[in-house]
Design a protein around this motif. Structure first.
Motif, PDB file in Angstrom:
ATOM      1  N   ASN A 493     -38.051 -34.074  13.314  1.00 15.32           N
ATOM      2  CA  ASN A 493     -39.093 -34.509  14.248  1.00 15.32           C
ATOM      3  C   ASN A 493     -38.522 -35.211  15.467  1.00 15.32           C
ATOM      4  N   GLN A 494     -37.267 -34.971  15.788  1.00 11.35           N
ATOM      5  CA  GLN A 494     -36.677 -35.632  16.937  1.00 11.35           C
ATOM      6  C   GLN A 494     -37.350 -35.201  18.238  1.00 11.35           C
ATOM      7  N   THR A 495     -37.791 -33.960  18.292  1.00 12.29           N
ATOM      8  CA  THR A 495     -38.475 -33.494  19.503  1.00 12.29           C
ATOM      9  C   THR A 495     -39.768 -34.259  19.727  1.00 12.29           C
ATOM     10  N   CYS A 496     -40.505 -34.506  18.669  1.00 12.67           N
ATOM     11  CA  CYS A 496     -41.751 -35.267  18.796  1.00 12.67           C
ATOM     12  C   CYS A 496     -41.468 -36.711  19.208  1.00 12.67           C
ATOM     13  N   VAL A 553     -50.626 -34.141  20.548  1.00 11.01           N
ATOM     14  CA  VAL A 553     -49.238 -34.315  20.118  1.00 11.01           C
ATOM     15  C   VAL A 553     -49.092 -33.651  18.751  1.00 11.01           C
ATOM     16  N   VAL A 554     -48.123 -32.753  18.658  1.00 15.10           N
ATOM     17  CA  VAL A 554     -47.865 -32.054  17.393  1.00 15.10           C
ATOM     18  C   VAL A 554     -46.904 -32.909  16.574  1.00 15.10           C
ATOM     19  N   HIS A 555     -47.444 -33.677  15.655  1.00 16.00           N
ATOM     20  CA  HIS A 555     -46.646 -34.530  14.786  1.00 16.00           C
ATOM     21  C   HIS A 555     -46.094 -33.714  13.616  1.00 16.00           C
ATOM     22  N   TYR A 556     -45.221 -34.352  12.866  1.00 16.52           N
ATOM     23  CA  TYR A 556     -44.661 -33.681  11.692  1.00 16.52           C
ATOM     24  C   TYR A 556     -45.752 -33.415  10.640  1.00 16.52           C
ATOM     25  N   LEU A 664     -48.042 -32.253   1.521  1.00 17.41           N
ATOM     26  CA  LEU A 664     -46.685 -31.858   1.129  1.00 17.41           C
ATOM     27  C   LEU A 664     -45.900 -31.327   2.319  1.00 17.41           C
ATOM     28  N   GLU A 665     -46.570 -30.576   3.145  1.00 17.68           N
ATOM     29  CA  GLU A 665     -45.895 -30.069   4.343  1.00 17.68           C
ATOM     30  C   GLU A 665     -45.584 -31.206   5.312  1.00 17.68           C
ATOM     31  N   ALA A 666     -46.488 -32.167   5.393  1.00 15.42           N
ATOM     32  CA  ALA A 666     -46.313 -33.241   6.361  1.00 15.42           C
ATOM     33  C   ALA A 666     -45.132 -34.137   6.017  1.00 15.42           C
ATOM     34  N   CYS A 667     -44.956 -34.441   4.757  1.00 13.16           N
ATOM     35  CA  CYS A 667     -43.886 -35.370   4.375  1.00 13.16           C
ATOM     36  C   CYS A 667     -42.554 -34.677   4.138  1.00 13.16           C
ATOM     37  N   GLY A 668     -42.481 -33.360   4.378  1.00 13.73           N
ATOM     38  CA  GLY A 668     -41.216 -32.665   4.207  1.00 13.73           C
ATOM     39  C   GLY A 668     -40.721 -32.652   2.775  1.00 13.73           C
TER      40      GLY A 668
END
Length: 988
Positions: A493-496, A553-556, A664-668
């Protein structure tokens, strides 16, 4: 527990760090057994029933890395199966996944279960639990080798159970970290423990609120440091808060509530307190929406008791609640538009009564309060001339809300300082700490503003910390060590983060710049600036269908739309100087403490020209505190607990796959499982590997070159890393060459999983392996140790048996000699006793015989001298006289033989009698011997044969007549009982 490249704790042979046996599943209280769902009567959905019938063992997997293949679908199905059987905790490599049960499970957090996890030799062998993470952090701090500060990061969406998890962890540490020895220190520990636990209800009452997603949502972030001394006993704690959502005091979204404390005082106050605080029954307050809802958190007595334990006495509590009641009445003040702009706005409705009551409760002068809310003071020019300008209705509402937010924020900070002064220990009394980070979860509402932007920004930073600590660092370490590794594509998520906080241009910098321009800023203008300056960012989006100015904003965790209206004003968080001056005039003791007369903070002046200084905005403050928090986290060993919300309605036994899948997708989580399963979680330095597994070289056949040994520690300490690696490399190869033998042994034992060669790589400084390889090495090490133990035991047993045999022989000899001595002594004593008895018997017998013979001789002589001879008698010849003397002397033997056994009769008896009496053998017919049974009457031997003497049963005149030296076996006693023939022996 999560650690960055830790040296793993080596387990006994045959056990894996993530192994949990099926028997353990049934024995723990973390849920029911596998068939509890059918017995509990909770109906499962048809698809879940079909799934469980086809893959029943799936719910027994305590670690998601065991799922094969590791995909979102399989992980989701495993979590759903475990949730159906009331198993709410699951390991995911180095992360603990916690599902919110949405129902009370008291046995899952009992003190007995806390002590069970604390006393377990290997807590990781028990079922997954937050107590496992807590115990691992406590043991890491307790380590004597290198104690390191620990931190537990509890993350997840709002309503996933982060606050409850933090509360249970604090209770766990309060139980296991307070075990002093002395009674005085025990009392101190109990007091500290009680204060730390009582800080929770106070912080939750003043900082939590009911939102759309959670009835007890934390509206602030907190980092709690539990301070431990050198003996690993809890001595105190500190609380650091972040970004309190103070706007909630004056503005609540639809279907949401204000902070819990306002509802507690309105529902729990007594009649006298209601009169004192002007809170009548059924009163309506604008800032108190949805008062009809009753929550578990609306417990006023619990909050008051906790405040009392923290040192806040009852008068101070009443003062606090009085100020809060004043804020509620301030919220009922409404303004109406003024017809003349030069005149201040008028009060609407019953606002006059509300402003009077608010001023009374806050102990402020009523007129200055109303004037400050309606009139703005402006300073302009070099001479700082003061101008007074009436405010519009919107500005009056803003100043009213600003006053309430300012008072509540200062009150919250004062409570935190009081709590810290109550529970914080002396800096010299503690050495390490365990940190608990409970921050707001990722939020996305229909109307998102600056608060949601800061909250999601904090979650982005924490996600980056997790990615940097575990995912990225692990793979980069493989590359540094020279391992052939196919990198797993994970979500970075460095881009965000560059979009939000990057330099030189980012969303935060643009919002701060708008605050420094000192010009009216429109929402549309801010949107245009953000979209034009950051158009190249892939994480920035725009909703063309939105009527209000906004940006995406597209967050993780997913895209979030933020409205730009009011964003700049909230970032400025302006506090008019006249409001602060007004509060300094209050006569309330608490407000005097919070707003001293000579404040350190001065009103911000507005310099002109190029010397304008940057304004300290909300975003700048939050960013600085967040950086400070991350700096603390980087200095600790972090552990991660991912809280998952099964459904957004808060219903028990409901598992919505779509909502869980998005979390689950959000927290990687899937990327974490992929790297944990496909990577090498066990990393051991070369030297430590050699020291532990060098004995495995015994399994190899001896070579001609002879065994190589590990160089001594003294010599190794002076080596360079390259020299040490070169020296240890041949030894490592010898150990690794034993792996085929171990694998073959595992195949012989019939374990196909162990028979498969497990990957192991020897890096430049470490040995990398999987859990199965570690288990195989530990099994081989246990075999070698068992062989050595058997040899030691055999030698010891042989020595022990020889020693026992020698001792047995010596004991036999001692026993034989002792028994012989005792036997000889006994025989000697018997012989001596028999000699004494024999001598006494002989002496007595001789004496008795002498007395008897003497008495008999005296009677016979007297009798012979007194008895006259009858007429016609004649003197016996000499032979007969001698015969008579012999008969008198030898009468006992003769009588015995004459009255012997009845079988001797007739001629034999006569011969015996004649022989015993030593009579001359003549004609057999010359003497006649008759027994007493043949004729009537008896004749005594003492009587002379001249006449017959009959027995009259009288006592014998002889003193010793009844004494017999040797009693007859036929009970014949005394001479009076000896009967002879009637007729005397005479010559025919």
């Amino acid at each position: 527990m999560l650690q960055q490249a830790p040296t793993p704790t080596l387990l006994p042979a045959g056990l894996s760090p993530s192994f949990h046996g099926p028997l353990l599943m049934a024995s723990q209280v973390n849920g029911h057994s596998s068939d509890s769902s059918s017995q509990g009567g909770e109906p499962l959905r048809e698809d879940l029933q079909e799934f469980l019938s086809g893959e029943a063992p799936l719910h027994q997997l305590d670690d998601l890395t065991k799922v094969n293949p590791v995909t979102l679908e399989t992980v989701l199905r495993c979590l759903q199966a475990r949730y159906a059987v009331d198993t709410f905790y699951t390991n995911a490599g180095c992360t603990l996944v916690a599902l919110n049960p949405f129902k009370p499970v008291p046995q899952l957090y009992s003190p007995a279960l806390m002590r069970e996890y604390h006393s377990a030799p290997q807590p990781q062998k028990l079922k997954p639990h937050i107590f496992t993470v807590g115990e691992q952090t406590y043991r890491n701090v307790k380590s004597l080798m290198e104690p390191v500060n620990q931190s537990i990061i509890v993350s997840g969406e709002s309503g996933a159970g982060k606050t409850w998890t933090s509360r249970c962890l604090m209770k766990f540490y309060a139980v296991v970290a307070t075990s002093p020895t002395s009674w005085e220190s025990h009392k101190i520990a109990e007091r500290i423990e009680q204060r730390i636990l009582n800080s929770n209800p106070v912080m939750e009452a003043f900082g939590n609120a009911c939102t759309l997603r959670n009835d007890n949502s934390s509206r602030f972030g907190k980092f709690i440091q539990l301070q431990l001394n050198r003996a690993q006993q809890m001595t105190g704690a500190t609380v650091q808060t972040y970004l309190l959502e103070k706007t909630r005091v004056a503005c609540q979204a639809s279907s949401e509530r204000n902070f819990h404390i306002f509802y507690q005082i309105c529902k729990g106050a007594s009649t006298d307190e209601r009169l004192q605080w002007h809170l009548p029954e059924g009163a309506a307050f604008s800032w108190l929406p949805n008062p009809e809802r009753t929550l578990e958190e609306d417990c006023f007595e619990v909050t008051r008791e906790a405040m009392l334990h923290l040192g806040i006495d009852t008068p101070t509590q009443n003062n606090i609640f009085q100020v809060l009641a004043g804020l509620l009445h301030l919220g009922n003040v409404r303004f109406a538009d003024s017809e003349d702009e030069a005149q201040p706005c008028q009060l609407r409705g019953d606002a006059t009564c509300s402003i009077r009551t608010s001023a009374l409760l806050l102990q402020l002068p009523e007129d200055p309060l109303l004037e400050t809310l309606r009139i703005r003071t402006i300073r302009a020019g070099r001479q700082q001339q003061v101008f007074r300008k009436p405010c519009s209705r919107a500005e009056c509402d803003t100043r009213r809300d600003c006053l309430a937010k300012l008072v509540y924020a200062r009150l919250f900070d004062w409570l935190v300082s009081v709590i810290n002064s109550s529970i914080c220990a002396d800096p010299d009394s503690w050495t390490t700490f365990i940190g608990l980070l409970d921050v707001y979860g990722f939020e996305s509402f229909p109307n998102n503003s600056l608060e949601q932007l800061c909250i999601n920004y904090a979650n982005e930073k924490l996600q980056q910390h997790f990615v940097a600590h575990y995912l990225r660092a692990q793979q980069e370490e493989y590359a540094v060590e020279g391992l052939e590794w196919s990198f797993v594509t994970y979500q970075d998520n460095q881009t965000c983060l560059d979009l939000i906080e990057g330099s030189p241009i980012s969303i935060c910098s643009l919002i701060n710049e708008e605050c420094r321009l000192n010009r009216p800023s429109s929402a549309a203008q801010l949107q245009t600036r953000i979209e034009s300056a950051l158009a190249g960012s892939p994480c920035l989006g725009h909703n063309k269908l939105s009527r209000e100015p906004s940006f995406i904003v597209v967050h993780y965790a997913g895209p979030v739309q933020y409205h730009t209206a009011g964003l700049v004003e909230k970032n400025k968080d302006p506090v008019p100087p006249e409001l602060t001056s007004l509060l300094q005039q209050s006569q309330d003791p608490l407000l005097k403490v919070m707003f001293p007369a000579d404040p350190e903070e001065k009103a911000q002046e507005e310099p002109s020209g190029q010397s304008r200084a940057p304004v300290l905005t909300v975003v700048s403050k939050f960013k600085a505190s967040l950086e400070q928090l991350l700096q603390v986290l980087h200095g600790t060993t972090p552990h991660y607990i991912r809280c998952i919300k099964p459904n957004s309605q808060g219903q028990a036994h409901t598992f919505l796959q779509e909502e869980v899948l998005s979390q689950l997708e959000a927290c990687g989580l899937v990327e974490t499982i992929h790297i944990s399963a496909a990577g090498f979680p066990i990393r051991i330095p070369h030297r430590n590997f050699m020291e532990r597994y060098e004995l495995l070289r015994r399994l190899r056949a001896p070579t001609s070159s002879g065994p190589r040994s590990l160089p001594p520690a003294e010599g190794r300490s002076e080596w360079s890393p390259c020299t040490e690696a070169a020296a240890l490399q041949p030894l490592l190869q010898d150990i690794l060459h034993t792996l085929p033998a171990l694998t073959q042994a595992a195949a012989i034992l019939g374990d196909p999983a162990e028979a498969t060669p497990a990957p192991v790589h020897c890096g430049r400084t470490k040995v990398f392996m999987t859990d199965s390889m570690l288990e195989l090495l530990e099994h081989g090490r246990a075999q070698v140790l068992e062989q050595c133990a058997r040899r030691i035991q055999g030698s010891w047993r042989r020595h022990w048996h020889c020693k026992q045999e020698r001792q047995r022989r010596a004991a036999v000899l001692i026993q034989a000699a002792t028994r012989s001595w005792f036997a000889r002594r006994h025989v000697q004593r018997l012989h001596a006793a028999a000699t004494v008895i024999k001598r006494a018997w002989r002496k007595w017998r001789i004496g008795m015989a002498f007395l008897a013979s003497k008495e008999l001789d005296g009677v016979e002589e007297k009798h012979l001298s007194q008895v006259p001879l009858p007429t016609g008698s004649f003197l016996l010849p000499q032979t007969q006289t001698s015969l008579l003397a012999a008969i008198i002397r030898l009468w006992p033997l003769g009588l015995v033989l004459a009255n012997a056994a009845a079988g001797v009769r007739g001629f034999q008896r006569k011969l015996v009698v004649w022989a015993c009496l030593q009579l001359r053998m003549g004609s057999p017919s010359s003497y006649t011997v008759q027994t007493a049974q043949e004729h009537a009457g008896v004749t005594s031997i003492r009587a002379l044969p001249q006449g017959s003497v009959k027995f009259h049963c009288r006592k014998s005149p002889l003193p010793y007549a009844d004494i017999c030296p040797e009693p007859s076996p036929y009970s014949v006693t005394g001479f009076n009982q000896i009967l002879l023939e009637r007729h005397s022996l005479g010559h025919r």
